[in-house]
Design a protein around this motif. Structure first.
Motif, short mmCIF file in Angstrom:
data_model
loop_
_atom_site.label_atom_id
_atom_site.label_comp_id
_atom_site.label_asym_id
_atom_site.label_seq_id
_atom_site.Cartn_x
_atom_site.Cartn_y
_atom_site.Cartn_z
N ALA A 1 12.92 -4.55 -1.34
CA ALA A 1 13.01 -6.01 -1.28
C ALA A 1 14.13 -6.56 -2.16
N LYS A 2 14.52 -5.81 -3.17
CA LYS A 2 15.55 -6.28 -4.10
C LYS A 2 16.96 -5.85 -3.71
N LEU A 3 17.07 -4.91 -2.77
CA LEU A 3 18.39 -4.49 -2.31
C LEU A 3 18.98 -5.58 -1.42
N SER A 4 20.24 -5.91 -1.63
CA SER A 4 20.83 -7.05 -0.92
C SER A 4 21.86 -6.66 0.13
N ASP A 5 22.33 -5.41 0.11
CA ASP A 5 23.33 -4.99 1.08
C ASP A 5 22.61 -4.39 2.30
N ILE A 6 23.34 -3.72 3.17
CA ILE A 6 22.73 -3.03 4.32
C ILE A 6 21.70 -2.05 3.79
N LYS A 7 20.50 -2.07 4.37
CA LYS A 7 19.43 -1.22 3.85
C LYS A 7 18.46 -0.86 4.96
N LYS A 8 17.76 0.27 4.72
CA LYS A 8 16.74 0.70 5.68
C LYS A 8 15.73 1.55 4.94
N LYS B 1 22.65 -5.26 -7.67
CA LYS B 1 24.10 -5.01 -7.80
C LYS B 1 24.60 -3.92 -6.86
N ILE B 2 23.70 -3.30 -6.10
CA ILE B 2 24.10 -2.24 -5.17
C ILE B 2 24.82 -2.88 -3.98
N LYS B 3 26.07 -2.48 -3.76
CA LYS B 3 26.88 -3.11 -2.73
C LYS B 3 27.30 -2.11 -1.65
N CYS B 4 26.41 -1.18 -1.33
CA CYS B 4 26.72 -0.24 -0.25
C CYS B 4 25.43 0.07 0.52
N PRO B 5 25.53 0.50 1.77
CA PRO B 5 24.36 0.79 2.60
C PRO B 5 23.44 1.82 1.94
N THR B 6 22.16 1.49 1.85
CA THR B 6 21.19 2.34 1.16
C THR B 6 19.99 2.64 2.05
N LEU B 7 19.68 3.93 2.17
CA LEU B 7 18.55 4.39 2.97
C LEU B 7 17.48 4.98 2.05
N LEU B 8 16.26 4.47 2.16
CA LEU B 8 15.13 4.99 1.39
C LEU B 8 14.23 5.77 2.33
N ILE B 9 14.03 7.08 2.06
CA ILE B 9 13.17 7.93 2.88
C ILE B 9 11.95 8.30 2.05
N VAL B 10 10.77 8.04 2.60
CA VAL B 10 9.53 8.28 1.87
C VAL B 10 8.53 8.98 2.77
N GLY B 11 7.73 9.86 2.20
CA GLY B 11 6.67 10.53 2.96
C GLY B 11 5.51 9.60 3.22
N GLY B 12 4.94 9.66 4.41
CA GLY B 12 3.85 8.78 4.78
C GLY B 12 2.58 8.99 3.97
N ASN B 13 2.46 10.17 3.35
CA ASN B 13 1.29 10.47 2.52
C ASN B 13 1.60 10.38 1.02
#
Length: 211
Positions: free
Chosen positions: A170-177, A145-157
């Motif tokens: 995988a479940k986000l349907s709008d602009i994502k990164k 249901k998220i309808k806005c650009p979403t950025l997920l930042i995660v540490g490599g470790n």
């Protein structure tokens, strides 16, 4: 000091906050911190300071009162925290200096779940979201249901959290990164890693936090 302390009346409680107002503000970023943290979070305040330099106002606030925070379960009550975030967003959007200003969310750890869960209740009011080391999986039922650009930042470790973010992504349907910062752990405490988070965050809001 580049912020002012504010008291936010929500129903029968007062929540404490830190409000930064940028000159010629491009937008407002509301922070939702993780369990055990608060408006005093050094990491979130660091990001807020960089956002201020880029022309973005920000609000960091305690999602729970001191008394509520002593009850451990409250820190993981995502429904309660999301409800608070919705109410605080509605409160600040009515302030004279914040009317007609585009709003974004920055969520850290479990705070990312409450930010994501609050967004659909605010309909089109939230224009962009950034999650830092977040637990978007805790908001899984509403991710579509998220309808806005979403950025997920995660540490490599941050192994387990990487996998949880991939599943949520995988479940986000709008602009994502999704950005994985190599060499960073969950709190991004390694030299230069939090700065990388702040720069990615600023770039995302510069691009997408618009009316």
């Amino acid at each position: 000091m580049n912020y002012k302390d504010v008291n936010i009346p929500i129903n029968n409680v007062i929540l404490k906050g830190r409000l930064r107002i940028a000159e010629n503000q491009k937008g407002l970023v509301i922070f939702s911190h993780g369990s055990g943290s608060s408006r005093m979070s050094s990491r979130n305040n660091y990001v807020a300071d960089l956002l201020l330099k880029e022309g973005f106002s920000s609000l960091l606030f305690d999602l729970l009162t001191e008394a509520e925070d002593t009850i451990y379960e409250n820190r993981f009550n995502i429904d309660l925290l999301a409800e608070r975030l919705v109410e605080v967003t509605q409160w600040i959007s009515k302030l004279k200096e914040m009317q007609h200003i585009p709003i974004g969310f920055f969520g850290a750890s479990t705070g990312a779940a409450s930010a994501l869960k609050a967004t659909p209740f605010l309909e089109t009011s939230i224009k962009a979201i950034v999650s830092r080391g977040g637990r978007p999986d805790l908001a899984e039922p509403i991710l579509t249901k998220i309808k806005c650009p979403t950025l997920l930042i995660v540490g490599g470790n941050d192994g387990v959290v990487i996998n949880l973010n991939k599943k949520a992504y995988a479940k986000l349907s709008d602009i994502k990164k999704m950005e994985i910062i190599e060499g960073a752990t969950h709190l991004f405490s390694e030299p230069g890693k939090l700065e990388a988070v702040a720069k990615l965050t600023c770039n995302w809001f510069v691009k997408y936090l618009k009316n």
